[in-house]
Write a protein that holds these residues in place. Sequence first.
Motif, PDB file in Angstrom:
ATOM      1  N   ILE A   9       7.420  -6.563  -9.182  1.00 25.17           N
ATOM      2  CA  ILE A   9       6.443  -6.433 -10.262  1.00 25.17           C
ATOM      3  C   ILE A   9       5.335  -5.530  -9.761  1.00 25.17           C
ATOM      4  O   ILE A   9       4.882  -5.664  -8.617  1.00 25.17           O
ATOM      5  CB  ILE A   9       5.927  -7.811 -10.724  1.00 25.17           C
ATOM      6  N   GLY A  10       4.927  -4.582 -10.588  1.00 28.80           N
ATOM      7  CA  GLY A  10       3.939  -3.623 -10.120  1.00 28.80           C
ATOM      8  C   GLY A  10       2.923  -3.241 -11.166  1.00 28.80           C
ATOM      9  O   GLY A  10       2.936  -3.738 -12.289  1.00 28.80           O
ATOM     10  N   ASP A  11       2.030  -2.351 -10.763  1.00 31.80           N
ATOM     11  CA  ASP A  11       0.948  -1.858 -11.603  1.00 31.80           C
ATOM     12  C   ASP A  11       0.051  -3.012 -12.056  1.00 31.80           C
ATOM     13  O   ASP A  11      -0.398  -3.068 -13.192  1.00 31.80           O
ATOM     14  CB  ASP A  11       1.495  -1.076 -12.799  1.00 31.80           C
ATOM     15  N   LEU A  12      -0.175  -3.951 -11.138  1.00 34.49           N
ATOM     16  CA  LEU A  12      -1.009  -5.112 -11.432  1.00 34.49           C
ATOM     17  C   LEU A  12      -2.482  -4.786 -11.250  1.00 34.49           C
ATOM     18  O   LEU A  12      -2.844  -3.978 -10.394  1.00 34.49           O
ATOM     19  CB  LEU A  12      -0.651  -6.270 -10.496  1.00 34.49           C
ATOM     20  N   ASP A  17      -3.549 -12.694  -9.481  1.00 35.96           N
ATOM     21  CA  ASP A  17      -3.054 -13.363  -8.276  1.00 35.96           C
ATOM     22  C   ASP A  17      -1.814 -14.187  -8.604  1.00 35.96           C
ATOM     23  O   ASP A  17      -1.343 -14.203  -9.740  1.00 35.96           O
ATOM     24  CB  ASP A  17      -4.153 -14.226  -7.632  1.00 35.96           C
ATOM     25  N   GLU A  18      -1.302 -14.856  -7.580  1.00 37.84           N
ATOM     26  CA  GLU A  18      -0.085 -15.651  -7.753  1.00 37.84           C
ATOM     27  C   GLU A  18      -0.257 -16.730  -8.816  1.00 37.84           C
ATOM     28  O   GLU A  18       0.635 -16.932  -9.646  1.00 37.84           O
ATOM     29  CB  GLU A  18       0.327 -16.286  -6.420  1.00 37.84           C
ATOM     30  N   ASP A  19      -1.393 -17.412  -8.798  1.00 39.69           N
ATOM     31  CA  ASP A  19      -1.607 -18.482  -9.777  1.00 39.69           C
ATOM     32  C   ASP A  19      -1.577 -17.949 -11.206  1.00 39.69           C
ATOM     33  O   ASP A  19      -1.023 -18.594 -12.106  1.00 39.69           O
ATOM     34  CB  ASP A  19      -2.936 -19.194  -9.513  1.00 39.69           C
ATOM     35  N   CYS A  33      10.448 -19.429  -9.637  1.00 37.80           N
ATOM     36  CA  CYS A  33      10.506 -20.257  -8.424  1.00 37.80           C
ATOM     37  C   CYS A  33       9.404 -19.911  -7.426  1.00 37.80           C
ATOM     38  O   CYS A  33       8.988 -20.759  -6.650  1.00 37.80           O
ATOM     39  CB  CYS A  33      11.838 -20.087  -7.716  1.00 37.80           C
ATOM     40  N   GLY A  34       8.972 -18.659  -7.438  1.00 35.56           N
ATOM     41  CA  GLY A  34       7.961 -18.245  -6.484  1.00 35.56           C
ATOM     42  C   GLY A  34       7.389 -16.885  -6.825  1.00 35.56           C
ATOM     43  O   GLY A  34       7.986 -16.108  -7.563  1.00 35.56           O
ATOM     44  N   VAL A  35       6.183 -16.626  -6.298  1.00 32.92           N
ATOM     45  CA  VAL A  35       5.490 -15.362  -6.513  1.00 32.92           C
ATOM     46  C   VAL A  35       4.846 -14.940  -5.207  1.00 32.92           C
ATOM     47  O   VAL A  35       4.291 -15.768  -4.484  1.00 32.92           O
ATOM     48  CB  VAL A  35       4.376 -15.508  -7.577  1.00 32.92           C
ATOM     49  N   LYS A  36       4.906 -13.648  -4.914  1.00 30.02           N
ATOM     50  CA  LYS A  36       4.246 -13.105  -3.728  1.00 30.02           C
ATOM     51  C   LYS A  36       3.582 -11.789  -4.108  1.00 30.02           C
ATOM     52  O   LYS A  36       4.259 -10.829  -4.469  1.00 30.02           O
ATOM     53  CB  LYS A  36       5.259 -12.881  -2.601  1.00 30.02           C
ATOM     54  N   ILE A  37       2.235 -11.754  -4.074  1.00 31.49           N
ATOM     55  CA  ILE A  37       1.487 -10.519  -4.258  1.00 31.49           C
ATOM     56  C   ILE A  37       1.297  -9.909  -2.869  1.00 31.49           C
ATOM     57  O   ILE A  37       0.891 -10.597  -1.934  1.00 31.49           O
ATOM     58  CB  ILE A  37       0.107 -10.782  -4.913  1.00 31.49           C
ATOM     59  N   ILE A  38       1.588  -8.632  -2.733  1.00 33.45           N
ATOM     60  CA  ILE A  38       1.446  -7.965  -1.445  1.00 33.45           C
ATOM     61  C   ILE A  38      -0.013  -7.561  -1.259  1.00 33.45           C
ATOM     62  O   ILE A  38      -0.620  -6.969  -2.154  1.00 33.45           O
ATOM     63  CB  ILE A  38       2.379  -6.737  -1.355  1.00 33.45           C
ATOM     64  N   ARG A  39      -0.542  -7.897  -0.084  1.00 34.69           N
ATOM     65  CA  ARG A  39      -1.943  -7.627   0.220  1.00 34.69           C
ATOM     66  C   ARG A  39      -2.081  -6.907   1.551  1.00 34.69           C
ATOM     67  O   ARG A  39      -1.230  -7.032   2.423  1.00 34.69           O
ATOM     68  CB  ARG A  39      -2.723  -8.927   0.289  1.00 34.69           C
ATOM     69  N   LYS A  40      -3.195  -6.190   1.675  1.00 33.25           N
ATOM     70  CA  LYS A  40      -3.592  -5.589   2.946  1.00 33.25           C
ATOM     71  C   LYS A  40      -5.054  -5.925   3.143  1.00 33.25           C
ATOM     72  O   LYS A  40      -5.890  -5.633   2.275  1.00 33.25           O
ATOM     73  CB  LYS A  40      -3.389  -4.065   2.916  1.00 33.25           C
ATOM     74  N   ASN A  41      -5.342  -6.581   4.264  1.00 39.34           N
ATOM     75  CA  ASN A  41      -6.719  -7.024   4.537  1.00 39.34           C
ATOM     76  C   ASN A  41      -7.277  -7.849   3.382  1.00 39.34           C
ATOM     77  O   ASN A  41      -8.392  -7.635   2.927  1.00 39.34           O
ATOM     78  CB  ASN A  41      -7.630  -5.842   4.839  1.00 39.34           C
ATOM     79  N   SER A  42      -6.482  -8.751   2.861  1.00 36.02           N
ATOM     80  CA  SER A  42      -6.836  -9.683   1.782  1.00 36.02           C
ATOM     81  C   SER A  42      -6.999  -9.023   0.414  1.00 36.02           C
ATOM     82  O   SER A  42      -7.330  -9.691  -0.551  1.00 36.02           O
ATOM     83  CB  SER A  42      -8.115 -10.456   2.117  1.00 36.02           C
ATOM     84  N   GLU A  43      -6.780  -7.730   0.291  1.00 32.17           N
ATOM     85  CA  GLU A  43      -6.902  -7.056  -1.005  1.00 32.17           C
ATOM     86  C   GLU A  43      -5.514  -6.747  -1.560  1.00 32.17           C
ATOM     87  O   GLU A  43      -4.641  -6.273  -0.844  1.00 32.17           O
ATOM     88  CB  GLU A  43      -7.720  -5.778  -0.865  1.00 32.17           C
ATOM     89  N   SER A  44      -5.364  -7.015  -2.845  1.00 36.03           N
ATOM     90  CA  SER A  44      -4.090  -6.774  -3.502  1.00 36.03           C
ATOM     91  C   SER A  44      -3.722  -5.295  -3.451  1.00 36.03           C
ATOM     92  O   SER A  44      -4.561  -4.420  -3.677  1.00 36.03           O
ATOM     93  CB  SER A  44      -4.164  -7.216  -4.965  1.00 36.03           C
ATOM     94  N   GLY A  48       4.047  -6.883  -6.257  1.00 38.61           N
ATOM     95  CA  GLY A  48       4.551  -8.080  -5.610  1.00 38.61           C
ATOM     96  C   GLY A  48       5.977  -8.370  -6.032  1.00 38.61           C
ATOM     97  O   GLY A  48       6.682  -7.489  -6.528  1.00 38.61           O
ATOM     98  N   PHE A  49       6.367  -9.616  -5.842  1.00 38.96           N
ATOM     99  CA  PHE A  49       7.740 -10.029  -6.115  1.00 38.96           C
ATOM    100  C   PHE A  49       7.747 -11.369  -6.828  1.00 38.96           C
ATOM    101  O   PHE A  49       6.957 -12.263  -6.506  1.00 38.96           O
ATOM    102  CB  PHE A  49       8.531 -10.114  -4.814  1.00 38.96           C
ATOM    103  N   LEU A  50       8.652 -11.497  -7.787  1.00 43.32           N
ATOM    104  CA  LEU A  50       8.861 -12.740  -8.522  1.00 43.32           C
ATOM    105  C   LEU A  50      10.234 -13.273  -8.143  1.00 43.32           C
ATOM    106  O   LEU A  50      11.204 -12.521  -8.118  1.00 43.32           O
ATOM    107  CB  LEU A  50       8.832 -12.481 -10.031  1.00 43.32           C
TER     108      LEU A  50
END
Length: 79
Positions: A9-12, A17-19, A33-44, A48-50
């Motif tokens: 999933i992109g262009d967020l 966030d995941e929630d 089942c799950g969500v993962k937003i990719i971050r660098k230094n705590s910034e989106s 991510g991936f669903l």
Amino acid sequence: MNRKSTVWIGDLDTNIDEDFLIETFRILGEPLCGVKIIRKNSESLCYGFLEFPDEESAQRVLHRYNGKLIPNSSPKLLF
């Protein structure tokens, strides 16, 4: 045997966030089942991936929501 299936999933927006995505797919009635937003230094990094319980669910979501706007967000695409 069903195997879990992952969708990119992109262009967020940076504030999504995941929630938020978990609640969005709950409202849409999709079995997430799950969500993962990719971050660098705590910034989106705005992607991510669903994870879905099976390939059929993932395919259905792609066909229904690819190119659609995320409800209650600024105009960004789901996939």
